[in-house]
Design a protein around this motif. Sequence first.
Motif, mmCIF file in Angstrom:
data_model
loop_
_atom_site.group_PDB
_atom_site.id
_atom_site.type_symbol
_atom_site.label_atom_id
_atom_site.label_comp_id
_atom_site.label_asym_id
_atom_site.label_seq_id
_atom_site.Cartn_x
_atom_site.Cartn_y
_atom_site.Cartn_z
ATOM 1 N N ASP A 29 0.835 -1.199 0.000
ATOM 2 C CA ASP A 29 0.000 0.000 0.000
ATOM 3 C C ASP A 29 0.871 1.252 0.000
ATOM 4 O O ASP A 29 0.619 2.201 -0.758
ATOM 5 N N LEU A 30 1.899 1.265 0.820
ATOM 6 C CA LEU A 30 2.814 2.410 0.858
ATOM 7 C C LEU A 30 3.537 2.578 -0.483
ATOM 8 O O LEU A 30 3.679 3.698 -0.986
ATOM 9 N N SER A 32 2.448 1.730 -3.374
ATOM 10 C CA SER A 32 1.462 2.257 -4.314
ATOM 11 C C SER A 32 1.307 3.767 -4.143
ATOM 12 O O SER A 32 1.232 4.514 -5.128
ATOM 13 N N LYS A 33 1.263 4.234 -2.904
ATOM 14 C CA LYS A 33 1.143 5.676 -2.648
ATOM 15 C C LYS A 33 2.370 6.425 -3.148
ATOM 16 O O LYS A 33 2.253 7.512 -3.716
ATOM 17 N N VAL A 34 3.546 5.844 -2.949
ATOM 18 C CA VAL A 34 4.782 6.461 -3.433
ATOM 19 C C VAL A 34 4.744 6.560 -4.956
ATOM 20 O O VAL A 34 5.035 7.608 -5.537
ATOM 21 N N GLU A 35 4.361 5.467 -5.601
ATOM 22 C CA GLU A 35 4.311 5.455 -7.060
ATOM 23 C C GLU A 35 3.314 6.483 -7.596
ATOM 24 O O GLU A 35 3.603 7.214 -8.551
ATOM 25 N N LYS A 36 2.148 6.583 -6.970
ATOM 26 C CA LYS A 36 1.146 7.563 -7.408
ATOM 27 C C LYS A 36 1.686 8.988 -7.282
ATOM 28 O O LYS A 36 1.486 9.823 -8.165
ATOM 29 N N GLU A 37 2.356 9.265 -6.175
ATOM 30 C CA GLU A 37 2.901 10.605 -5.978
ATOM 31 C C GLU A 37 4.017 10.891 -6.978
ATOM 32 O O GLU A 37 4.114 11.997 -7.513
ATOM 33 N N ARG A 40 2.388 11.739 -10.178
ATOM 34 C CA ARG A 40 1.828 13.093 -10.100
ATOM 35 C C ARG A 40 2.924 14.131 -10.335
ATOM 36 O O ARG A 40 2.731 15.094 -11.091
ATOM 37 N N THR A 57 9.124 12.939 -3.056
ATOM 38 C CA THR A 57 8.054 12.139 -2.452
ATOM 39 C C THR A 57 8.407 11.756 -1.023
ATOM 40 O O THR A 57 7.581 11.877 -0.112
ATOM 41 N N PHE A 61 6.307 12.861 2.328
ATOM 42 C CA PHE A 61 5.760 11.896 3.278
ATOM 43 C C PHE A 61 6.367 12.079 4.669
ATOM 44 O O PHE A 61 5.679 11.940 5.683
ATOM 45 N N GLU A 64 4.680 15.054 6.213
ATOM 46 C CA GLU A 64 3.323 14.665 6.630
ATOM 47 C C GLU A 64 3.362 13.906 7.959
ATOM 48 O O GLU A 64 2.571 14.178 8.859
#
Length: 99
Positions: A29-30, A32-37, A40, A57, A61, A64
Amino acid sequence: MPKNTFSIEIKGIPLEVGIRDLGYVEVSDLASKVEKEMHRLQEEEDIIDTLKQALITALEFAAEAYLKGLTDGGKQKEDLAQMDKLIAKLQSTLSTTQK
């Protein structure tokens, strides 16, 4: 929980990663979030360099997580102050009823 190593892929780059206390689902899941960012950043910010995408990225993170820690710390202080008030009220009530 011991550190487990998992095979994942981010932007076509295979990685062997191990993060203490996280299982495959959380690590995936993490990732995937890294890849999406990173996607972007490439599309919206026109940053082509994969290393630069990854570093930005990671910094986003980390910021955040840092801000969440500050917020959680403030919430914890509020909770402790509230508990102190309740304890003082209970002590006051107990001392009044025991007289």
